[in-house]
Design a protein around this motif. Structure first.
Motif, PDB file in Angstrom:
ATOM      1  N   PRO A   1       0.794  -1.237   0.000  1.00  0.00           N
ATOM      2  CA  PRO A   1       0.000   0.000   0.000  1.00  0.00           C
ATOM      3  C   PRO A   1       0.823   1.282   0.000  1.00  0.00           C
ATOM      4  CG  PRO A   1      -0.077  -1.081   2.141  1.00  0.00           C
ATOM      5  CD  PRO A   1       0.547  -2.053   1.205  1.00  0.00           C
ATOM      6  N   LYS A   2       2.051   1.259   0.530  1.00  0.00           N
ATOM      7  CA  LYS A   2       2.890   2.456   0.541  1.00  0.00           C
ATOM      8  C   LYS A   2       3.807   2.525  -0.688  1.00  0.00           C
ATOM      9  CE  LYS A   2       1.168   3.648   4.492  1.00  0.00           C
ATOM     10  NZ  LYS A   2       1.897   3.625   5.759  1.00  0.00           N
ATOM     11  N   ASN A   3       3.646   1.567  -1.615  1.00  0.00           N
ATOM     12  CA  ASN A   3       4.421   1.548  -2.865  1.00  0.00           C
ATOM     13  C   ASN A   3       5.926   1.615  -2.603  1.00  0.00           C
ATOM     14  OD1 ASN A   3       4.668   1.349  -5.674  1.00  0.00           O
ATOM     15  ND2 ASN A   3       4.753   3.576  -5.919  1.00  0.00           N
ATOM     16  N   ILE A   4       6.390   0.738  -1.741  1.00  0.00           N
ATOM     17  CA  ILE A   4       7.820   0.667  -1.410  1.00  0.00           C
ATOM     18  C   ILE A   4       8.494  -0.284  -2.396  1.00  0.00           C
ATOM     19  CG2 ILE A   4       9.493  -0.067   0.331  1.00  0.00           C
ATOM     20  CD1 ILE A   4       7.419   0.817   2.456  1.00  0.00           C
ATOM     21  N   GLN A   5       9.299   0.295  -3.299  1.00  0.00           N
ATOM     22  CA  GLN A   5       9.956  -0.488  -4.353  1.00  0.00           C
ATOM     23  C   GLN A   5      11.473  -0.458  -4.244  1.00  0.00           C
ATOM     24  OE1 GLN A   5       8.071  -2.168  -6.496  1.00  0.00           O
ATOM     25  NE2 GLN A   5       6.077  -1.224  -6.112  1.00  0.00           N
ATOM     26  N   ALA A   6      12.016   0.552  -3.564  1.00  0.00           N
ATOM     27  CA  ALA A   6      13.462   0.727  -3.461  1.00  0.00           C
ATOM     28  C   ALA A   6      13.786   1.324  -2.094  1.00  0.00           C
ATOM     29  CB  ALA A   6      13.967   1.636  -4.577  1.00  0.00           C
ATOM     30  N   LEU A   7      15.066   1.337  -1.747  1.00  0.00           N
ATOM     31  CA  LEU A   7      15.460   1.837  -0.435  1.00  0.00           C
ATOM     32  C   LEU A   7      15.067   3.299  -0.253  1.00  0.00           C
ATOM     33  CD1 LEU A   7      18.970   0.160   0.059  1.00  0.00           C
ATOM     34  CD2 LEU A   7      16.796  -0.479   1.118  1.00  0.00           C
ATOM     35  N   ASP A   8      15.124   4.105  -1.319  1.00  0.00           N
ATOM     36  CA  ASP A   8      14.725   5.510  -1.218  1.00  0.00           C
ATOM     37  C   ASP A   8      13.268   5.670  -0.782  1.00  0.00           C
ATOM     38  OD1 ASP A   8      17.164   6.514  -1.844  1.00  0.00           O
ATOM     39  OD2 ASP A   8      16.655   7.187  -3.873  1.00  0.00           O
ATOM     40  N   ASP A   9      12.461   4.674  -1.116  1.00  0.00           N
ATOM     41  CA  ASP A   9      11.037   4.743  -0.773  1.00  0.00           C
ATOM     42  C   ASP A   9      10.784   4.561   0.722  1.00  0.00           C
ATOM     43  OD1 ASP A   9      10.447   5.053  -3.480  1.00  0.00           O
ATOM     44  OD2 ASP A   9      10.220   2.894  -3.797  1.00  0.00           O
ATOM     45  N   LEU A  10      11.832   4.196   1.464  1.00  0.00           N
ATOM     46  CA  LEU A  10      11.682   4.033   2.909  1.00  0.00           C
ATOM     47  C   LEU A  10      11.751   5.367   3.646  1.00  0.00           C
ATOM     48  CD1 LEU A  10      13.970   0.884   3.440  1.00  0.00           C
ATOM     49  CD2 LEU A  10      11.501   0.953   3.093  1.00  0.00           C
ATOM     50  N   SER A  11      12.072   6.427   2.940  1.00  0.00           N
ATOM     51  CA  SER A  11      12.151   7.756   3.540  1.00  0.00           C
ATOM     52  C   SER A  11      10.852   8.105   4.265  1.00  0.00           C
ATOM     53  CB  SER A  11      12.429   8.795   2.443  1.00  0.00           C
ATOM     54  OG  SER A  11      12.347  10.099   2.949  1.00  0.00           O
ATOM     55  N   GLY A  12      10.995   8.477   5.539  1.00  0.00           N
ATOM     56  CA  GLY A  12       9.847   8.881   6.343  1.00  0.00           C
ATOM     57  C   GLY A  12       8.982   7.746   6.841  1.00  0.00           C
ATOM     58  N   ARG A  13       9.358   6.518   6.543  1.00  0.00           N
ATOM     59  CA  ARG A  13       8.551   5.353   6.948  1.00  0.00           C
ATOM     60  C   ARG A  13       9.075   4.736   8.249  1.00  0.00           C
ATOM     61  NH1 ARG A  13       4.208   6.398   3.881  1.00  0.00           N
ATOM     62  NH2 ARG A  13       4.671   6.346   1.644  1.00  0.00           N
ATOM     63  N   LYS A  14       8.213   3.990   8.911  1.00  0.00           N
ATOM     64  CA  LYS A  14       8.606   3.228  10.101  1.00  0.00           C
ATOM     65  C   LYS A  14       8.980   1.816   9.657  1.00  0.00           C
ATOM     66  CE  LYS A  14       6.177   3.601  13.863  1.00  0.00           C
ATOM     67  NZ  LYS A  14       5.019   3.605  14.797  1.00  0.00           N
ATOM     68  N   ILE A  15      10.226   1.426   9.927  1.00  0.00           N
ATOM     69  CA  ILE A  15      10.743   0.150   9.456  1.00  0.00           C
ATOM     70  C   ILE A  15      11.188  -0.695  10.642  1.00  0.00           C
ATOM     71  CG2 ILE A  15      12.299  -0.981   7.845  1.00  0.00           C
ATOM     72  CD1 ILE A  15      10.457   1.161   6.579  1.00  0.00           C
TER      73      ILE A  15
END
Length: 268
Positions: A131-145
């Motif tokens: 749902p958050k369209n996480i496809q690459a490491l850059d897409d983790l910006s601002g996310r809780k991992i």
């Protein structure tokens, strides 16, 4: 005169050697010992975990049992230890070996020996449908991992946060857990946006719950994985290395990786 040659393959749990080889030299300190103690987090399937009956199961479990067998049919006791405590437990002589998904990193080599048995890579798991369209490491910006305490991917994502900061992007928030099961539960109930873990663990949970999880960021960060041995236990290090070499030569090594569907992670 040409002598006849025959090869007899004996199969026992898919691991018994199919070619004759010299038995490894049992370390002096273990010659009169009937049991080996292994430290493991028991929370990294398909390598180490407990099954429904609370019995240790996984590729590294099978490998540990085979090592004990080839060292003179030793019994095995498992000491369950959080991942971050594995090295301290080994150094404190609470166990003979670390049998887990232990990545071969320079900082670990400074304090213990590592006998490699496979490769592993990192991955990022997301909820089904991404749902958050996480496809690459850059897409983790601002996310809780979610990450595992003391894990390699935590170090990699810390470094990624530094890159995000340099690029003027919001860092990801790393939420640290002590067990894979806790991290996946947090992902399932949307407490985190993704979970950074190994490809093997990601694949295991995606297969177990295909309606809940899927891969987001593809595999990255390939690294050797091994068994931990104290530096003052050189005879045991040599014996474990010989056992791995023997298993590669006699076919039982690839049989083991095939059993757990990770043949692509074989040693070069």
């Amino acid at each position: 005169m040409r002598l006849p040659f025959s090869l007899v393959a004996v199969v026992s749990l898919g691991l018994t050697a199919s070619l004759a080889s010299a038995a490894p030299a049992v370390p002096d300190r273990l010659k009169d010992v009937s049991k080996l103690t292994y430290c493991s987090g028991m929370d990294s399937p398909p390598l180490v975990s407990f099954d429904a009956a609370q019995k240790p199961t996984g590729l590294a479990i099978d490998l540990g049992m085979e090592i004990a067998k080839r060292l003179g049919d030793k019994q095995v006791s498992w000491r369950v230890t959080p991942f971050a405590g594995l090295l301290p437990a080994l150094l404190a002589k609470q166990c003979d070996l670390i049998v887990d998904q232990l990545f071969d990193k320079p900082e670990r080599r400074e304090v213990i020996d590592i006998v490699n048995y496979m490769y592993s890579s990192q991955s990022v798991v997301v909820p089904k449908g991404n749902p958050k369209n996480i496809q690459a490491l850059d897409d983790l910006s601002g996310r809780k991992i979610a990450v595992l305490n003391g894990s390699t991917i935590k170090t990699l994502l810390d470094a990624e946060n530094a890159k995000l900061a340099e690029a003027g992007k919001a860092p990801m928030k790393l939420v640290v857990y002590n067990a894979d099961t806790d991290a996946f539960q947090a992902l399932r109930i949307n407490q985190v946006d993704a979970y950074g873990t190994t490809v093997e663990t990601a694949g295991y949970y995606a297969a177990m719950a295909p309606d809940l999880f899927q891969e987001g960021v593809p595999a990255f960060g390939r690294i050797l994985t091994g068994i931990g041995v104290r530096k003052d236990d050189q005879q045991l290090s040599a014996a474990v290395q010989q056992i791995i070499d023997d298993m590669r030569a006699d076919g039982s090594y690839m049989a083991l990786l095939g059993k757990w569907h990770v043949a692509s992670d074989k040693l070069d």
